[in-house]
Design an enzyme around this catalytic site. Structure first.
Site, short mmCIF file in Angstrom:
data_model
loop_
_atom_site.label_atom_id
_atom_site.label_comp_id
_atom_site.label_asym_id
_atom_site.label_seq_id
_atom_site.Cartn_x
_atom_site.Cartn_y
_atom_site.Cartn_z
N GLY A 232 0.75 -1.46 -0.57
CA GLY A 232 -0.13 -0.30 -0.07
C GLY A 232 0.34 1.45 -0.03
O GLY A 232 0.26 2.07 0.29
N PRO A 274 5.15 -4.15 -1.14
CA PRO A 274 4.94 -3.35 -2.01
C PRO A 274 4.74 -3.63 -3.78
O PRO A 274 5.21 -4.86 -4.12
CB PRO A 274 6.29 -2.86 -2.53
N ARG A 312 -7.81 3.98 -14.28
CA ARG A 312 -7.83 4.08 -13.40
C ARG A 312 -8.48 5.35 -12.93
O ARG A 312 -9.05 5.75 -12.13
CB ARG A 312 -6.00 4.24 -12.63
N CYS A 342 -16.69 3.73 -26.77
CA CYS A 342 -17.88 3.66 -26.72
C CYS A 342 -19.18 4.24 -24.79
O CYS A 342 -19.60 3.73 -24.40
CB CYS A 342 -18.70 2.89 -27.21
N GLU A 343 -17.74 4.72 -24.92
CA GLU A 343 -18.63 5.17 -23.23
C GLU A 343 -17.92 6.65 -22.68
O GLU A 343 -16.82 6.91 -22.85
CB GLU A 343 -17.39 4.36 -22.47
#
Length: 423
Positions: A232, A274, A312, A342-343
């Site tokens: 993290g 990590p 992301r 197409c979004e």
């Protein structure tokens, strides 16, 4: 608006990026091996005031499992974990021995359980029910690690907070004593405890989890050999953010290790896990500008990469620095950068909740190359084939030379298996 806007330094020179975009086409991931090796060295050589460091830096390959990257990290001295049967196989292909690989998950699918039953990978179990399934499979190893859910979590987004009752991950801390007792009844020795509260967390929350494992260590004091601080560790996605200093984190966990060692009277290994910290900054996603248009007050620039390459921003509202290669000194205007899908969510310049946030960028021309920074983690590994888009090509730059790390298939290759089934 002028070039006084802060920008991130690219890890590779513009001339090389432009050459690679011409040679391999776009969208294109480019990874810098030197940056990956430097991040690994930073963690492997880190020392607390006691003179001790992490006994193992175990790469969470879900961040980017490309074999070329895995081999760079293995050669740098990192260990590895895996969260699927596919990642177990990748670890072996990259050169790790099976007993050097830790499998971390909250369930077994049938294929993975069969693989663990025939190969001496070590298990990190995140759910109590896994223990009976594992023991019944008669694996070659009878030692296990347990992932503890300490009752709290923290990450850069709620979707990546991996602790607390709203997270599916780990064994609930109040159930840990019963789980350890059950493991013993099955003939399994709990030799390790692991905690991971979220991705992209901060020092305060990462450090809190150490106390949870100190308390949990009393429950398996006869067999405990290893503590894992999880992962993290954040990176500076914005040019104004400072790099995360892992030294205070090591100091906190070193004190926790020493406390457990005093209680148990023996040496305890300390591991770190990590992912993004090792590879995110080493990766760039290159895309070609294909056109622009205005919708009311918003000017859109369209590129040939989309959320099928870097999800992301669409998934978390995550920030990735964007630059036009070779144009850092030019005048800047507010632009929204969008992809081909197409979004409506296929926009890189958005914040949480899909709120459009145009960036100050040089107005690019058709054919120029746009760079998305810090795409080495959770870029290619979370890519999809939405809209029947082809995967992006991947290239590793190592010792000054660029080598293909994953080719882009042709449409014919992508269709071949399905066409054969129709015959």
């Amino acid at each position: 608006m002028t070039s006084g806007v802060p920008t991130k330094r690219r890890v590779l020179p513009d001339e090389l990026l432009l050459r690679l975009a011409r040679e391999f086409g776009t969208p294109l991931y480019v990874y810098d091996a030197a940056t990956i090796a430097a991040r690994a060295k930073q963690l492997l050589e880190l020392r607390a005031s006691s003179g001790r460091g992490f006994d193992a830096v175990r790469y969470a390959q879900k961040a980017n499992p490309n074999l070329a990257i895995l081999r760079v990290l293995r050669e740098a001295g990192c260990a590895v974990d895996a969260v699927s049967g596919g990642e177990l196989r990748r670890a072996l292909a990259a050169g790790w021995k099976s007993d050097e690989v830790l499998f971390c998950a909250d369930l077994f699918d049938r294929d993975t359980l069969a693989l663990l039953a025939s190969t001496p990978f070590q298990l990190n179990a995140g759910s109590p029910f896994m223990l009976e399934q594992y023991a019944r499979a008669n694996p070659p190893r009878r030692d296990v690690v347990l992932r503890v859910n300490p009752g709290f979590g923290h990450g850069h987004d709620r979707k990546v907070s991996t602790g607390g009752e709203h997270s599916k991950h780990g064994i609930w801390h109040e159930d840990l004593a019963d789980t350890i007792a059950h493991a013993r009844s099955l003939g399994l020795a709990v030799t390790g405890l692991h905690v991971h509260i979220g991705s992209g967390s901060d020092l305060e929350n990462l450090a809190r989890s150490s106390a949870a494992l100190v308390a949990a260590s009393e429950l398996c004091r006869d067999t405990l050999r290893t503590l894992s601080a999880g992962g993290g560790l954040p990176i500076p996605y914005r040019p104004t953010e400072a790099h995360f200093d892992p030294t205070p984190l090591l100091e906190t966990w070193d004190r926790a290790r020493a406390q457990v060692e005093r209680r148990l009277g023996r040496t305890i290994r300390l591991e770190l896990e990590p992912g993004r910290f090792l590879v995110a900054e080493a990766g760039l996603l290159l895309a070609e500008v294909r056109g622009s248009k205005r919708s009311g007050s918003v000017e859109y620039v369209f590129v040939d990469a989309g959320f099928h390459n870097l999800v992301r921003p669409a998934m978390y509202g995550a920030y990735h620095e964007i630059s036009v290669v070779g144009r850092d000194a030019d005048e800047r205007v507010p632009l929204a950068v969008a992809g081909p899908l197409c979004e409506s969510a296929d926009v890189f310049t958005q914040s949480k909740g899909g709120v459009l946030e145009p960036r100050l960028l040089p107005r690019p021309r058709v054919g120029e190359v746009v760079c998305f920074h810090d795409a080495g983690a959770y870029g290619a590994s979370m890519a999809s084939g939405y809209n029947s888009q082809l995967p992006a090509c991947e290239v590793l730059v190592h010792n000054g030379s660029a080598k293909l790390a994953r080719p882009r298939p042709s449409h014919e290759e992508a269709l071949q298996t399905e066409l054969e089934l129709l015959e």
